[in-house]
Enzyme design. Structure first.
Site, PDB file in Angstrom:
ATOM      1  N   PRO A   2       0.811  -1.212   0.000  1.00  0.00           N
ATOM      2  CA  PRO A   2       0.000   0.000   0.000  1.00  0.00           C
ATOM      3  C   PRO A   2       0.850   1.271   0.000  1.00  0.00           C
ATOM      4  CG  PRO A   2      -0.373  -1.325   1.987  1.00  0.00           C
ATOM      5  CD  PRO A   2       0.710  -1.976   1.218  1.00  0.00           C
ATOM      6  N   GLU A   3       0.596   2.123  -0.983  1.00  0.00           N
ATOM      7  CA  GLU A   3       1.202   3.454  -1.025  1.00  0.00           C
ATOM      8  C   GLU A   3       0.060   4.446  -0.849  1.00  0.00           C
ATOM      9  OE1 GLU A   3       3.910   3.795  -4.368  1.00  0.00           O
ATOM     10  OE2 GLU A   3       4.160   1.636  -4.426  1.00  0.00           O
ATOM     11  N   HIS A  92      -3.692 -14.744   9.445  1.00  0.00           N
ATOM     12  CA  HIS A  92      -2.793 -13.661   9.839  1.00  0.00           C
ATOM     13  C   HIS A  92      -3.505 -12.452  10.443  1.00  0.00           C
ATOM     14  CE1 HIS A  92       0.562 -15.835   8.182  1.00  0.00           C
ATOM     15  NE2 HIS A  92      -0.095 -16.008   7.061  1.00  0.00           N
ATOM     16  N   ARG A 111       3.123 -10.484   6.722  1.00  0.00           N
ATOM     17  CA  ARG A 111       4.545 -10.363   7.087  1.00  0.00           C
ATOM     18  C   ARG A 111       4.784  -9.682   8.428  1.00  0.00           C
ATOM     19  NH1 ARG A 111       7.153  -9.058   1.205  1.00  0.00           N
ATOM     20  NH2 ARG A 111       6.292 -10.878   0.217  1.00  0.00           N
TER      21      ARG A 111
END
Length: 279
Positions: A2-3, A92, A111
């Site tokens: 995500p930017e 997750h 992650r």
DNA sequence: AAGACATCCTGTGCGC
DNA sequence: TGCGCACAGGATGTCT
């Protein structure tokens, strides 16, 4: 990853989904994710009501009642979603905010790079990262004067400059490669040697590109999904990112991939030539 | 002081 | 088929 456009899309989705909801209970399954520590995080946010969600660069800032705020960064693969309490958790899901109405805001992050920090409202900008963040990339906040002056002071590669959140907020690996292709600047061009006319073009391309990407609800590569679990569509409008070996849309030259600042970097060796400049 | 590099993480995809 | 390993990367910390 995500930017700015993806984070903005998440912000809009979450605003519609959770504004006004009150937190009844918080479950933290990966304590490292929350700061300053799990106990304080849970204590500060329990019984708080979400009033507004703001964005600065790639950071989300949740504002609650009682002058409590939470700064959240999704890093590589962070995702928020809203479900009913009965829905089984995903593998997750690391932080779950249970609301009083039976729904839950869940934070999922394969992650585990994302972080969320609880702070008193008004102290959001004391959080590392926001403390030194550069201007928001909009015409009103990123002036040509600032960009020209700042670029003159740095001689590292322009790609590294654009990735530096302290110079300009919000650009990540995908949009850096794209705007450099659009402005026809080589990613390794030393920042202080980019010609003045190219700086103006680069600035405009940044604005245009981010606007377009927000309208497409972001780029989905790897795993990005918005707050409703939808993928963005801007990946269909990428010109160089992850198009190694494919022909440049302008000249047909195969797109090349190199490393800049440890980041995979895509560019057209014909359209984006390194310019020799004596400065 | 600025730049180079390691670190955190897990899933993917490659070679054999 | 399956194992092992390199690789992906945003922000930060360490070192020079």
């Amino acid at each position: 990853m995500p930017e700015l456009p993806e984070v903005e899309t998440v912000r809009r989705g979450l605003t519609a989904l959770v504004t006004g909801k009150k937190i009844k209970k918080i479950d933290v399954y990966y304590p490292k994710m929350v700061l300053p520590n799990e106990t304080e995080f849970v204590k500060q946010l329990t019984n708080r009501t979400i009033q507004e969600i703001e964005r600065r660069g790639k950071y989300l800032i949740f504002h609650f009642d009682q002058d409590v705020s939470m700064v959240s960064h999704l890093r590589m693969e962070g995702k928020y979603s809203v479900h009913s309490h009965e829905m089984p958790l995903n593998k997750h899901d690391h932080v779950v905010f249970e609301f009083t109405d039976g729904t839950e805001l869940r934070y999922n992050d394969t992650r585990k790079f994302g972080r969320m920090v609880v702070v008193p409202t008004g102290e959001e900008y004391s959080v590392a990262g926001l403390k030194t963040i550069g201007p928001e990339p909009t015409p009103a906040t990123l002036s040509l004067d600032y960009l020209t002056t700042t670029m003159k002071k740095h001689h590292k590669a322009i790609k590294s400059f654009l990735l530096d959140q302290n110079m300009i907020a919000g650009l990540g690996n995908i949009y850096c490669d794209e705007v450099l292709w659009l402005a026809k600047i080589h990613p390794l061009q030393p920042t202080n040697t980019v010609p003045v006319d190219k700086i103006a073009i680069l600035r405009q391309k940044i604005f245009d590109e981010l606007d377009l990407a927000i309208r497409a609800k972001g780029t989905t590569v790897f795993s990005y999904l918005d707050a409703s679990g939808h993928a963005g569509s801007f990946q269909n409008q990428l010109h160089v990112y992850q198009r190694t070996g494919q022909p440049c849309e302008r000249c047909g030259t195969p797109i090349e991939r190199i490393k800049v600042s440890q980041r995979g970097t895509h560019f057209c060796p014909f359209c984006q030539k390194l310019v020799e400049v004596d400065d």
